[in-house]
Design an enzyme around this catalytic site. Structure first.
Site, PDB file in Angstrom:
ATOM      1  N   GLU A  90      11.372  13.742  -1.365  1.00  0.00           N
ATOM      2  CA  GLU A  90      10.277  13.062  -2.068  1.00  0.00           C
ATOM      3  C   GLU A  90       8.910  13.557  -1.575  1.00  0.00           C
ATOM      4  OE1 GLU A  90      10.315  10.929  -4.496  1.00  0.00           O
ATOM      5  OE2 GLU A  90       8.682   9.475  -4.305  1.00  0.00           O
TER       6      GLU A  90
ATOM      7  N   HIS B 279      12.803  12.484   2.274  1.00  0.00           N
ATOM      8  CA  HIS B 279      12.124  13.724   2.636  1.00  0.00           C
ATOM      9  C   HIS B 279      11.878  14.651   1.458  1.00  0.00           C
ATOM     10  CE1 HIS B 279       9.964  16.130   5.349  1.00  0.00           C
ATOM     11  NE2 HIS B 279      10.384  17.121   4.609  1.00  0.00           N
TER      12      HIS B 279
ATOM     13  N   ARG C 165       2.654   2.206  14.938  1.00  0.00           N
ATOM     14  CA  ARG C 165       2.244   1.921  13.563  1.00  0.00           C
ATOM     15  C   ARG C 165       2.703   0.515  13.184  1.00  0.00           C
ATOM     16  NH1 ARG C 165       6.115   5.626   9.751  1.00  0.00           N
ATOM     17  NH2 ARG C 165       4.950   4.635   8.075  1.00  0.00           N
TER      18      ARG C 165
ATOM     19  N   TRP D 230       7.524   0.544   3.557  1.00  0.00           N
ATOM     20  CA  TRP D 230       7.949   1.240   2.333  1.00  0.00           C
ATOM     21  C   TRP D 230       9.356   1.802   2.456  1.00  0.00           C
ATOM     22  CZ3 TRP D 230       8.861   6.376   0.606  1.00  0.00           C
ATOM     23  CH2 TRP D 230       8.651   7.378   1.546  1.00  0.00           C
TER      24      TRP D 230
ATOM     25  N   HIS E 244       0.841  -1.209   0.000  1.00  0.00           N
ATOM     26  CA  HIS E 244       0.000   0.000   0.000  1.00  0.00           C
ATOM     27  C   HIS E 244       0.872   1.253   0.000  1.00  0.00           C
ATOM     28  CE1 HIS E 244      -2.980   2.967   1.331  1.00  0.00           C
ATOM     29  NE2 HIS E 244      -2.168   3.268   2.336  1.00  0.00           N
TER      30      HIS E 244
ATOM     31  N   LYS F  79       2.463  30.215   2.129  1.00  0.00           N
ATOM     32  CA  LYS F  79       1.568  29.770   1.067  1.00  0.00           C
ATOM     33  C   LYS F  79       0.134  29.712   1.564  1.00  0.00           C
ATOM     34  CE  LYS F  79       4.437  27.214  -1.975  1.00  0.00           C
ATOM     35  NZ  LYS F  79       4.246  26.275  -3.030  1.00  0.00           N
TER      36      LYS F  79
ATOM     37  N   HIS G 270      15.115  14.313  10.322  1.00  0.00           N
ATOM     38  CA  HIS G 270      14.011  14.416  11.287  1.00  0.00           C
ATOM     39  C   HIS G 270      13.135  13.164  11.252  1.00  0.00           C
ATOM     40  CE1 HIS G 270      11.193  16.766   8.308  1.00  0.00           C
ATOM     41  NE2 HIS G 270      11.098  15.492   8.145  1.00  0.00           N
ATOM     42  N   HIS G 271      13.403  12.278  10.304  1.00  0.00           N
ATOM     43  CA  HIS G 271      12.740  10.972  10.329  1.00  0.00           C
ATOM     44  C   HIS G 271      13.511   9.991  11.202  1.00  0.00           C
ATOM     45  CE1 HIS G 271       9.935  11.844   7.015  1.00  0.00           C
ATOM     46  NE2 HIS G 271      10.875  12.658   6.629  1.00  0.00           N
TER      47      HIS G 271
ATOM     48  N   TYR H 202       8.215  16.475  -0.602  1.00  0.00           N
ATOM     49  CA  TYR H 202       7.945  17.771  -1.247  1.00  0.00           C
ATOM     50  C   TYR H 202       7.803  17.640  -2.741  1.00  0.00           C
ATOM     51  CZ  TYR H 202       8.364  19.743   3.266  1.00  0.00           C
ATOM     52  OH  TYR H 202       8.110  20.020   4.567  1.00  0.00           O
TER      53      TYR H 202
ATOM     54  N   SER I 239      12.670   6.193 -14.643  1.00  0.00           N
ATOM     55  CA  SER I 239      11.549   6.869 -15.277  1.00  0.00           C
ATOM     56  C   SER I 239      11.459   8.323 -14.810  1.00  0.00           C
ATOM     57  CB  SER I 239      10.265   6.120 -14.929  1.00  0.00           C
ATOM     58  OG  SER I 239       9.159   6.966 -15.015  1.00  0.00           O
ATOM     59  N   SER I 240      11.564   8.514 -13.498  1.00  0.00           N
ATOM     60  CA  SER I 240      11.410   9.872 -12.976  1.00  0.00           C
ATOM     61  C   SER I 240      12.569  10.769 -13.371  1.00  0.00           C
ATOM     62  CB  SER I 240      11.307   9.849 -11.453  1.00  0.00           C
ATOM     63  OG  SER I 240      10.092   9.294 -11.066  1.00  0.00           O
TER      64      SER I 240
ATOM     65  N   ASP J 206       5.031  20.524 -27.767  1.00  0.00           N
ATOM     66  CA  ASP J 206       5.180  19.231 -27.089  1.00  0.00           C
ATOM     67  C   ASP J 206       6.270  19.395 -26.053  1.00  0.00           C
ATOM     68  OD1 ASP J 206       5.417  16.463 -26.378  1.00  0.00           O
ATOM     69  OD2 ASP J 206       4.617  15.933 -28.350  1.00  0.00           O
TER      70      ASP J 206
ATOM     71  N   SER K  67      -2.852  26.513  -6.486  1.00  0.00           N
ATOM     72  CA  SER K  67      -2.572  27.903  -6.877  1.00  0.00           C
ATOM     73  C   SER K  67      -3.177  28.246  -8.230  1.00  0.00           C
ATOM     74  CB  SER K  67      -1.063  28.148  -6.942  1.00  0.00           C
ATOM     75  OG  SER K  67      -0.477  27.907  -5.702  1.00  0.00           O
TER      76      SER K  67
ATOM     77  N   THR L 212       5.840  27.361   4.134  1.00  0.00           N
ATOM     78  CA  THR L 212       4.574  26.648   4.005  1.00  0.00           C
ATOM     79  C   THR L 212       3.437  27.509   4.531  1.00  0.00           C
ATOM     80  OG1 THR L 212       5.839  24.639   4.427  1.00  0.00           O
ATOM     81  CG2 THR L 212       3.458  24.442   4.459  1.00  0.00           C
TER      82      THR L 212
HETATM   83  C1  HEM Z   1      -8.602   4.885   1.570  1.00  0.00           C
HETATM   84  C2  HEM Z   1      -7.679   5.683   2.034  1.00  0.00           C
HETATM   85  C3  HEM Z   1      -6.510   5.180   2.843  1.00  0.00           C
HETATM   86  C4  HEM Z   1      -6.565   4.380   3.937  1.00  0.00           C
HETATM   87  C5  HEM Z   1      -7.804   3.786   4.618  1.00  0.00           C
HETATM   88  C6  HEM Z   1      -5.213   4.142   4.334  1.00  0.00           C
HETATM   89  C7  HEM Z   1      -4.852   3.351   5.396  1.00  0.00           C
HETATM   90  C8  HEM Z   1      -3.573   3.014   5.736  1.00  0.00           C
HETATM   91  C9  HEM Z   1      -3.202   2.064   6.731  1.00  0.00           C
HETATM   92  C10 HEM Z   1      -4.185   1.230   7.563  1.00  0.00           C
HETATM   93  C11 HEM Z   1      -1.858   2.018   6.782  1.00  0.00           C
HETATM   94  C12 HEM Z   1      -1.010   1.123   7.649  1.00  0.00           C
HETATM   95  C13 HEM Z   1      -0.656   1.777   8.905  1.00  0.00           C
HETATM   96  C14 HEM Z   1       0.249   0.910   9.680  1.00  0.00           C
HETATM   97  O1  HEM Z   1      -0.003  -0.307   9.846  1.00  0.00           O
HETATM   98  O2  HEM Z   1       1.240   1.439  10.169  1.00  0.00           O
HETATM   99  C15 HEM Z   1      -1.365   2.953   5.818  1.00  0.00           C
HETATM  100  C16 HEM Z   1      -0.037   3.211   5.584  1.00  0.00           C
HETATM  101  C17 HEM Z   1       0.427   4.079   4.616  1.00  0.00           C
HETATM  102  N1  HEM Z   1      -0.344   4.829   3.738  1.00  0.00           N
HETATM  103 FE1  HEM Z   1      -2.345   4.822   3.614  1.00  0.00          FE
HETATM  104  N2  HEM Z   1      -4.374   4.826   3.510  1.00  0.00           N
HETATM  105  C18 HEM Z   1      -5.131   5.473   2.576  1.00  0.00           C
HETATM  106  C19 HEM Z   1      -4.662   6.283   1.569  1.00  0.00           C
HETATM  107  C20 HEM Z   1      -3.338   6.603   1.372  1.00  0.00           C
HETATM  108  C21 HEM Z   1      -2.857   7.538   0.404  1.00  0.00           C
HETATM  109  C22 HEM Z   1      -3.717   8.310  -0.572  1.00  0.00           C
HETATM  110  C23 HEM Z   1      -1.502   7.583   0.539  1.00  0.00           C
HETATM  111  C24 HEM Z   1      -0.459   8.393  -0.202  1.00  0.00           C
HETATM  112  C25 HEM Z   1      -0.667   9.206  -1.101  1.00  0.00           C
HETATM  113  C26 HEM Z   1      -1.135   6.675   1.567  1.00  0.00           C
HETATM  114  C27 HEM Z   1       0.153   6.448   1.977  1.00  0.00           C
HETATM  115  C28 HEM Z   1       0.522   5.559   2.959  1.00  0.00           C
HETATM  116  C29 HEM Z   1       1.880   5.283   3.351  1.00  0.00           C
HETATM  117  C30 HEM Z   1       3.142   5.892   2.758  1.00  0.00           C
HETATM  118  C31 HEM Z   1       1.830   4.350   4.380  1.00  0.00           C
HETATM  119  C32 HEM Z   1       3.005   3.787   5.152  1.00  0.00           C
HETATM  120  C33 HEM Z   1       3.302   2.401   4.807  1.00  0.00           C
HETATM  121  C34 HEM Z   1       4.413   1.953   5.687  1.00  0.00           C
HETATM  122  O3  HEM Z   1       4.290   2.086   6.915  1.00  0.00           O
HETATM  123  O4  HEM Z   1       5.432   1.478   5.147  1.00  0.00           O
HETATM  124  N3  HEM Z   1      -2.270   6.095   2.059  1.00  0.00           N
HETATM  125  N4  HEM Z   1      -2.438   3.549   5.179  1.00  0.00           N
END
Ligand code: HEM
Ligand SMILES: [Cu+2]
Lengths: 324, 549
Positions: B260, B258, B455, B142, B77, B336, B307-308, B262, B174-175, B106, B273, B333
């Site tokens: 990333e 970090h 978490r 991640w 996820h 803005k 800071h992470h 931003y 790619s990026s 283009d 904006s 921030t």
């Molecule tokens: C339906 C909406 C979303 C729900 C319900 C949701 C829920 C969750 C849950 C339950 C976790 C795991 C937390 C844990 O066990 O520590 C998580 C982790 C995470 N989510 Fe989401 N999320 C949603 C949307 C998003 C979106 C839109 C993003 C980014 C744009 C995102 C980025 C992340 C990231 C980066 C993690 C951390 C994974 C990790 O700990 O390695 N999530 N999210």
């Protein structure tokens, strides 16, 4: 400033203050709005920094969101046509300066307060003759080494009111030591030694759990700190720890995967496995691990192995199943 | 030049088919649309994983998912949302919009642009194939911190983690290709009269996004390369038991990680904006302040990575440095946010869906920004780091902030891309459901973190408040999912049923050049490009037209 604007600002101020007061009441009741009630001086100082930041951020939050709502309401189009333009203002240098300087001042106050509290958080009180204990984070349990050589698993016993200095280490992957009421957290990193301290101000049991993903049973890696009167602590490290070591090891380490009765779970059932009665074979598996079973006992002493073997052969082993 | 080469090589017939023409396209608009469509697809997949996780966490001692599959879902996820959704969808918007906004035909390197897209798709496929790898999908989060991500029997054996590494490599390539392309395009191909101070703020943000990507991505490539060597070639860069250093990886990862953040948030801010002034019928308040604070944030974002890492036990001096640098970022921030609010002041606010999402961004991003101040103060971070407070914080930024802005952008530019306006009533339903569902999901998580819930745990045994807040959060995730479904229905109603209103060139009476051409634009974008006289060339044109009649 025209009176109309002044009156608006005033009502904004009143609204912000009343929201803050309500928030304050909610905070006092702590439904998870502040860190758990601190029971160590460092935790208390962290909480005070939290409150200060909460005050400022709540204020900014209320100001920003109120402005947003007020403007959205006040300047909604009310069936004005799209072609009707709003005021063509492009900016305002003085305002830019104000909302640059304002946050700078607030952040400076926060940072100064943090620095003011920092020594009392980061460093154990000088001349406190701390009790030094080694905490070993381990897949998936905590092991504590006391100055007299005693060991305990998952449950750390300390005397109330004594400064405790923890050496936090790990032999396998990264874990993180965290007992919320006794201060912050620090990672247990293989190849490094970290320190954290606390001084429990009240007898009681303080719960916490590993805060760094360390594998499938990360969730099960719980720890508790039992703060007790000095003589109870003495009794624990001189007698109880050694007497119950085998039980602590089985229940705190093996049972996570093999079940409390050795009935099996993530790992196979052990209760009927004769290996529980063969110390050498058991030691090899516990020390080296096997396939999906981590080397949970790779830092264990012979005394620990003996304690485990004695405990499991007596209390877990139910005899081999017949007909095998 | 393009015309000449077309004359010399008439199009091969198979390349003009309905599908084939997309496969071989080098048109920035089609590439942009492919980027956006693919990202939305991955967003739905990542969302399904999220809802499954929330189902597992709804009640204590739940066994809906096994511990390993929870960790897989969590890792997939997070990785999907960051690397396969937000970064590429921004590349998609950038691709589609930058040439149009600056009046170019283009991107500078159309073929390189196509390569960027296909590498991205490949990276996404590789990541998702990891479910079928021996040992299953990656499960180390991640960040994939070693030693947990190492090839050790008790850490990450099997090949899921290797797929993860390969996928990061592909996405990085790619990026980087995309970033170079954006920079060259923006520097060299702006319409006559479009000075830097007349450039749309979204283009400013893509310029900054590209510079940050170039600066940050090599470090993560290096980090995962070393990890791959550790795993497959017997080195021990990150294995302390063999003389390596596990903390080194954390520094390398966050030196990328970090910026990333931003990379993801600046273009989302750029969209806001663009949207706010158009629907407030005003110019942006403080154009220069917004543009320069973008650059300021980008610069300081390279100085805050540790800071992470406040809990790894760094010297207090370093902790202090990273606290101060992180607090410095809060200032631009804030600038803005105040400028956006001032943009609504004395406007004629037209409540179309794009404005709702932009205002939603403002409300929620403010919350995420403020909770960040707790994390910058490192002693407080020692308390809340790696708890659900963090999960709440970054979802307020990543979802409440970025994803709301992205939905705003989709509703805003949809008519330009596809020639039809999305349905307004469904759009408003989408917004309000998402706003409610989002807050219900993530607000209680702040409290959970303060109550001591770490978490990345696959289950918990506490009742009481833990149970209440977790259940609320899980209910919220269901509402959120429903809201996203409304969006899908909206697309279907608009295009599948062809109910969408046909869009004129400029349905919103907007300010920037993309609205000068037809909706959707022809392959060559513009027949003529007007001389740009301000940051709002279209408004200038409208006024000149009005004066003539
Ligand atoms: C339906 C909406 C979303 C729900 C319900 C949701 C829920 C969750 C849950 C339950 C976790 C795991 C937390 C844990 O066990 O520590 C998580 C982790 C995470 N989510 Fe989401 N999320 C949603 C949307 C998003 C979106 C839109 C993003 C980014 C744009 C995102 C980025 C992340 C990231 C980066 C993690 C951390 C994974 C990790 O700990 O390695 N999530 N999210
Ligand atoms: Cu752990």
């Amino acid at each position: 400033m025209p009176t109309r604007v002044r009156r608006k600002l005033l009502s904004l101020l009143v609204a912000s203050v009343s929201v803050l007061v309500t928030a304050g009441a909610a905070v006092a009741a702590n439904g998870g709005f502040t860190p758990e009630a601190p029971h160590s001086p460092n935790a208390a100082r962290i909480s005070s920094a939290y409150y200060l930041i909460l005050g400022f951020t709540a204020f900014i939050f209320v100001v920003v969101e109120t402005l947003l709502v007020v403007f959205v309401w006040r300047y909604r189009s009310r069936s004005r046509d799209r072609t009707v333009e709003g005021a063509q203002v492009h900016g305002h240098t003085r305002l830019e300066l104000i909302w640059t300087a304002g946050p700078v001042v607030i952040l400076a106050v926060i940072a100064s307060f943090v620095f003011y509290k920092l020594p009392g958080i980061a460093n154990a009180p000088a001349a406190s003759n701390p009790l030094r204990i080694t905490v070993e984070g381990h897949q998936f349990y905590w092991q504590f080494d006391y100055p007299n050589g005693a060991r305990s698993i998952n449950e750390l016993h300390v005397p109330v009111g004594r400064v405790v200095d923890l050496r936090v280490v790990s032999p396998d992957v990264i874990h993180s030591w965290w007992i919320p009421q006794l201060g912050g957290k620090v990672q247990a990193i293989p190849g490094r030694t970290n320190h954290i301290w606390f001084k429990a101000d009240r007898a009681g049991t303080y719960e916490g759990q590993c805060a760094e993903l360390c594998g499938p049973y990360h969730e099960a890696m719980r720890a508790s700190v039992v703060a007790e009167p000095e003589q109870d602590y003495r009794a624990f490290i001189t007698r109880t720890a050694a007497q119950t070591l085998g039980k602590q090891e089985f229940e705190g380490v093996c049972a996570t995967c093999h079940g409390m009765q050795g009935q099996g779970g993530y790992g196979p059932a052990l209760a009927t496995n004769p290996i529980l009665t063969q110390k050498a074979g058991l030691a090899a598996i516990v020390r080296n691990g096997r396939l999906r079973m981590p080397p949970v006992g790779d830092t264990w002493t012979q005394a620990q192995i003996d304690a485990l073997a004695a405990y499991v052969s007596k209390n877990v082993y139910k005899g081999a199943t017949s007909g095998g | 030049m393009a015309a000449r080469s077309e004359a010399a090589y008439p199009p091969v017939s198979w390349k003009t088919g309905r599908i084939a023409s997309w496969l071989v396209t080098v048109d920035h608009k089609r590439i942009g649309i492919m980027y956006i469509a693919t990202s939305i697809f991955f967003f739905l997949l990542g969302g399904i994983l999220a809802v499954l996780m929330r189902a597992q966490l709804a009640t204590p001692n739940e066994s809906f998912l096994t511990r390993n599959s929870y960790n897989e879902l969590m890792t997939m996820h997070g990785t999907t949302m960051i690397f396969l959704v937000v970064v590429p969808i921004l590349a998609g918007f950038g691709n589609y919009l930058v040439p149009l906004m600056i009046g170019a035909r283009d991107m500078a390197f159309p073929r390189l642009n196509a390569l960027s897209y296909w590498l991205y798709l490949l990276g996404g496929i590789v990541l998702w194939l990891s479910w079928f790898a021996s040992g299953g999908a990656p499960k180390a989060g991640w960040w994939s911190y070693p030693p947990l991500s190492e090839n050790l029997p008790y850490a990450s054996p099997g090949h899921g983690q290797d797929y993860w590494i390969l996928s990061i490599h592909l996405l990085t390539l790619s990026s980087i290709a995309g970033a170079i392309n954006f920079i060259v395009t923006i520097h060299n191909m702006r319409a006559r009269g479009m000075t830097w101070m007349r450039m749309p703020l979204f283009v400013w943000s893509i310029e900054t996004y590209s510079i940050l990507l170039l600066a940050a991505l090599p470090t993560v490539s290096a980090a995962v390369t070393l990890l791959l060597l550790d795993r497959q070639a017997g080195t021990h860069f990150f294995l302390p038991s063999q003389g390596g250093n596990a903390v080194l990886y954390q520094h390398m990862f966050w030196f990328f990680g970090h910026p990333e953040v931003y990379v993801m948030v600046l273009p989302a801010m750029g969209m806001v904006s663009e949207i706010l002034p158009v629907f407030a019928r005003k110019p942006i308040f403080g154009y220069k302040a917004v543009a320069f604070s973008t650059l300021g944030i980008a610069f300081f974002s390279m100085l805050v990575w540790a800071h992470h890492m406040f809990t790894v036990g760094m010297p207090i001096g370093l902790d202090s440095f990273f606290m101060l640098s992180s607090m410095v970022i809060a200032v631009p921030t804030g600038i803005k946010i105040f400028n956006w609010i001032a943009t609504t002041w004395r406007g004629n606010l037209i409540f179309d869906t794009p404005l709702l999402f932009a205002l939603g961004f403002l409300a929620l991003f403010t919350m995420g920004g403020l909770s960040g101040i707790f994390l910058a103060a490192f002693p407080v971070d020692w308390q809340v780091n790696d708890s659900y407070f963090i999960v709440a914080h970054f979802h307020y930024v990543a979802f409440g902030g970025i994803v709301f802005a992205l939905f705003g952008g989709l509703y805003y530019w949809w008519p330009k891309m596809f020639g039809r306006l999305l349905d307004e009533r469904l759009g408003k339903l989408h917004f309000w459901l998402l706003f409610a569902g989002f807050n219900l999901t993530f607000l209680p998580q702040h409290m959970l973190g303060l109550l001591g819930m770490p978490r990345r745990i696959s289950t918990y045994h506490h009742g009481g408040l833990w149970e209440v807040y977790n259940l609320l959060s899980s209910i919220g995730s269901g509402i959120t999912a429903l809201a996203v479904l409304v969006f899908v229905v909206n697309v279907w109603v608009t295009h599948g049923l062809r109910r969408g209103v046909r869009a004129s060139n400029d349905p919103w009476l907007a300010d920037t050049l993309e609205w000068y051409t037809t909706s959707p634009p022809p392959p060559h974008n513009f027949d003529t490009v007007p001389y740009v006289t301000s940051a709002r060339p279209l408004r200038d044109l409208r006024r000149r037209l009005a004066e003539q009649t």
